[in-house]
Scaffold this motif. Structure first.
Motif, PDB file in Angstrom:
ATOM      1  N   UNK A 209       0.810  -1.207   0.000  1.00  0.00           N
ATOM      2  CA  UNK A 209       0.000   0.000   0.000  1.00  0.00           C
ATOM      3  C   UNK A 209       0.853   1.271   0.000  1.00  0.00           C
ATOM      4  N   UNK A 210       2.145   1.159  -0.317  1.00  0.00           N
ATOM      5  CA  UNK A 210       3.034   2.314  -0.325  1.00  0.00           C
ATOM      6  C   UNK A 210       2.567   3.381  -1.290  1.00  0.00           C
ATOM      7  N   UNK A 211       2.788   4.648  -0.917  1.00  0.00           N
ATOM      8  CA  UNK A 211       2.321   5.761  -1.753  1.00  0.00           C
ATOM      9  C   UNK A 211       3.111   5.881  -3.045  1.00  0.00           C
ATOM     10  N   UNK A 212       4.378   5.434  -3.025  1.00  0.00           N
ATOM     11  CA  UNK A 212       5.209   5.511  -4.220  1.00  0.00           C
ATOM     12  C   UNK A 212       5.794   4.143  -4.506  1.00  0.00           C
ATOM     13  N   UNK A 213       5.983   3.853  -5.789  1.00  0.00           N
ATOM     14  CA  UNK A 213       6.417   2.522  -6.174  1.00  0.00           C
ATOM     15  C   UNK A 213       7.830   2.185  -5.723  1.00  0.00           C
ATOM     16  N   UNK A 214       8.674   3.189  -5.492  1.00  0.00           N
ATOM     17  CA  UNK A 214      10.038   2.891  -5.056  1.00  0.00           C
ATOM     18  C   UNK A 214      10.113   2.641  -3.552  1.00  0.00           C
ATOM     19  N   UNK A 215       9.036   2.897  -2.843  1.00  0.00           N
ATOM     20  CA  UNK A 215       8.973   2.639  -1.404  1.00  0.00           C
ATOM     21  C   UNK A 215       8.036   1.464  -1.144  1.00  0.00           C
ATOM     22  N   UNK A 216       8.479   0.519  -0.328  1.00  0.00           N
ATOM     23  CA  UNK A 216       7.672  -0.655  -0.009  1.00  0.00           C
ATOM     24  C   UNK A 216       7.089  -0.508   1.391  1.00  0.00           C
ATOM     25  N   UNK A 217       5.792  -0.506   1.469  1.00  0.00           N
ATOM     26  CA  UNK A 217       5.066  -0.560   2.742  1.00  0.00           C
ATOM     27  C   UNK A 217       3.973  -1.598   2.530  1.00  0.00           C
ATOM     28  N   UNK A 218       4.097  -2.736   3.182  1.00  0.00           N
ATOM     29  CA  UNK A 218       3.219  -3.854   2.828  1.00  0.00           C
ATOM     30  C   UNK A 218       2.777  -4.651   4.043  1.00  0.00           C
ATOM     31  N   UNK A 219       1.672  -5.355   3.829  1.00  0.00           N
ATOM     32  CA  UNK A 219       1.147  -6.311   4.797  1.00  0.00           C
ATOM     33  C   UNK A 219       1.133  -7.680   4.122  1.00  0.00           C
ATOM     34  N   UNK A 220       1.656  -8.685   4.809  1.00  0.00           N
ATOM     35  CA  UNK A 220       1.713 -10.034   4.230  1.00  0.00           C
ATOM     36  C   UNK A 220       0.972 -11.025   5.122  1.00  0.00           C
ATOM     37  N   UNK A 221       0.190 -11.886   4.486  1.00  0.00           N
ATOM     38  CA  UNK A 221      -0.551 -12.927   5.195  1.00  0.00           C
ATOM     39  C   UNK A 221      -0.185 -14.263   4.556  1.00  0.00           C
ATOM     40  N   UNK A 222       0.252 -15.222   5.386  1.00  0.00           N
ATOM     41  CA  UNK A 222       0.687 -16.482   4.800  1.00  0.00           C
ATOM     42  C   UNK A 222       0.651 -17.652   5.755  1.00  0.00           C
ATOM     43  N   UNK A 223       1.039 -18.816   5.230  1.00  0.00           N
ATOM     44  CA  UNK A 223       1.123 -20.036   6.022  1.00  0.00           C
ATOM     45  C   UNK A 223       2.490 -20.685   5.777  1.00  0.00           C
ATOM     46  N   UNK A 224       2.984 -21.381   6.797  1.00  0.00           N
ATOM     47  CA  UNK A 224       4.298 -22.023   6.731  1.00  0.00           C
ATOM     48  C   UNK A 224       4.221 -23.438   7.282  1.00  0.00           C
ATOM     49  N   UNK A 225       4.907 -24.362   6.615  1.00  0.00           N
ATOM     50  CA  UNK A 225       5.047 -25.723   7.112  1.00  0.00           C
ATOM     51  C   UNK A 225       6.521 -26.038   7.301  1.00  0.00           C
ATOM     52  N   UNK A 226       6.898 -26.595   8.464  1.00  0.00           N
ATOM     53  CA  UNK A 226       8.295 -26.914   8.765  1.00  0.00           C
ATOM     54  C   UNK A 226       8.408 -28.378   9.173  1.00  0.00           C
ATOM     55  N   UNK A 227       9.429 -29.053   8.649  1.00  0.00           N
ATOM     56  CA  UNK A 227       9.667 -30.450   9.018  1.00  0.00           C
ATOM     57  C   UNK A 227      11.124 -30.594   9.441  1.00  0.00           C
ATOM     58  N   UNK A 228      11.349 -31.192  10.637  1.00  0.00           N
ATOM     59  CA  UNK A 228      12.690 -31.357  11.187  1.00  0.00           C
ATOM     60  C   UNK A 228      13.074 -32.830  11.250  1.00  0.00           C
ATOM     61  N   UNK A 229      14.363 -33.098  11.195  1.00  0.00           N
ATOM     62  CA  UNK A 229      14.862 -34.471  11.156  1.00  0.00           C
ATOM     63  C   UNK A 229      14.676 -35.189  12.495  1.00  0.00           C
ATOM     64  N   UNK A 230      14.529 -34.425  13.571  1.00  0.00           N
ATOM     65  CA  UNK A 230      14.276 -35.003  14.892  1.00  0.00           C
ATOM     66  C   UNK A 230      13.084 -34.297  15.526  1.00  0.00           C
ATOM     67  N   UNK A 231      12.386 -35.008  16.409  1.00  0.00           N
ATOM     68  CA  UNK A 231      11.285 -34.396  17.143  1.00  0.00           C
ATOM     69  C   UNK A 231      11.833 -33.291  18.050  1.00  0.00           C
ATOM     70  N   UNK A 232      11.118 -32.185  18.105  1.00  0.00           N
ATOM     71  CA  UNK A 232      11.573 -31.006  18.849  1.00  0.00           C
ATOM     72  C   UNK A 232      10.893 -30.955  20.211  1.00  0.00           C
ATOM     73  N   UNK A 233      11.649 -31.158  21.303  1.00  0.00           N
ATOM     74  CA  UNK A 233      11.055 -31.137  22.647  1.00  0.00           C
ATOM     75  C   UNK A 233      10.949 -29.707  23.188  1.00  0.00           C
ATOM     76  N   UNK A 234       9.724 -29.244  23.394  1.00  0.00           N
ATOM     77  CA  UNK A 234       9.511 -27.901  23.948  1.00  0.00           C
ATOM     78  C   UNK A 234       9.003 -27.991  25.388  1.00  0.00           C
ATOM     79  N   UNK A 235       8.067 -28.910  25.646  1.00  0.00           N
ATOM     80  CA  UNK A 235       7.530 -29.130  26.996  1.00  0.00           C
ATOM     81  C   UNK A 235       7.793 -30.584  27.401  1.00  0.00           C
ATOM     82  N   UNK A 236       8.233 -30.808  28.644  1.00  0.00           N
ATOM     83  CA  UNK A 236       8.643 -32.158  29.049  1.00  0.00           C
ATOM     84  C   UNK A 236       7.463 -33.125  29.142  1.00  0.00           C
ATOM     85  N   UNK A 237       6.266 -32.628  29.450  1.00  0.00           N
ATOM     86  CA  UNK A 237       5.130 -33.518  29.644  1.00  0.00           C
ATOM     87  C   UNK A 237       4.245 -33.639  28.403  1.00  0.00           C
TER      88      UNK A 237
END
Length: 257
Positions: A209-237
């Motif tokens: 939505x930037x006022x001029x084309x040489x200036x970038x002012x933007x909003x991005x909406x997206x989704x991401x999928x990540x896969x790791x080689x090992x299970x990632x432990x964040x909480x012990x239980x």
């Protein structure tokens, strides 16, 4: 008299050169402004490269990123991205020891901080261009790359000894229950970081939505999928997992040239 004459001639030449350079700079600037106005009227975003910084709010965390873009055509480009974020488990809950007013809040049962560091490439396609300088251009981005899961151990401070200990298993929650005075300081655990490699894929819509084309002012909406080689432990239980799926909203600032 001769010296005065020579000084006068040098002065006139200098003034003439300065005036000529000033006129040339004005002409270059005028052409640049006219080109920008024409682009704004036509709604064309023509550029060779771009540089942006952004901050994103993820459904289970937050992050920052840096991006360099290279145009392939008026409607297509390639984005090289570097991102660092922190991912949290939905079951995390901050607690405080009521007897330690100045103590840092802690998350009971948290085993590791999880920082995905991503390096990847996105293809960018223009969906809808600006009709004028107050319009919004819409681009569709898709791609992926390498994600390194940085695991930093989570420490809590005991009320009895003041020592820092880790939640290393579900059994340690019973041992530590009722004896935690504070959470970890910012400096704890960095020397013990472990790396779990993985891959990620991402797709998003970007609204500039930037006022001029040489200036970038933007909003991005997206989704991401990540896969790791090992299970990632964040909480012990809670069961660690290898795959993470998330949505995000990002705000972006930068420039094109």
């Amino acid at each position: 008299m001769r010296k005065l004459f020579l000084i006068t001639i040098c002065f006139i030449i200098t003034i003439s050169a300065f005036t000529q350079n000033k006129k040339e700079r004005r002409e270059v600037n005028r052409k640049r402004i006219n080109a920008l106005v024409k682009q704004e009227e036509e709604g064309v975003i023509a550029y060779e490269k771009s540089t942006v910084f952004g901050a994103k709010l993820i459904n289970d965390g937050y992050g920052i990123f840096f991006e360099m873009g290279r145009a392939k055509s008026v409607k297509n480009g390639v984005l090289f991205q570097l991102e660092l974020s922190e991912r949290k488990h939905p079951k995390e809950e901050k607690l405080s020891n009521l007897n330690n007013f100045y103590g840092t809040p802690f998350i009971f049962g948290k085993q590791n901080f999880f920082y995905p560091a991503k390096l990847g490439i996105q293809m960018q396609s223009l969906y809808g261009n600006k009709s004028n300088k107050n319009g919004v251009s819409i681009t569709y981005n898709y791609g992926g790359g390498v994600s390194l899961g940085l695991l930093r151990p989570y420490y809590v401070q005991l009320t009895t000894t003041g020592d820092y200990v880790k939640f290393e298993s579900a059994d340690s929650t019973k041992f530590l229950s009722g004896s935690i005075g504070a959470g970890p300081g910012f400096g704890k655990g960095w020397s013990e970081i472990k790396v779990t490699p993985g891959l990620y894929a991402k797709t998003a819509l970007r609204f500039d939505y930037g006022s001029y084309n040489e200036v970038i002012s933007a909003l991005e909406i997206g989704i991401t999928g990540e896969y790791y080689t090992k299970a990632v432990p964040i909480m012990v239980h809670l069961e660690p997992k290898k795959f993470f799926f998330s949505g995000y909203v990002a705000i972006i600032f930068g420039k094109r040239k």
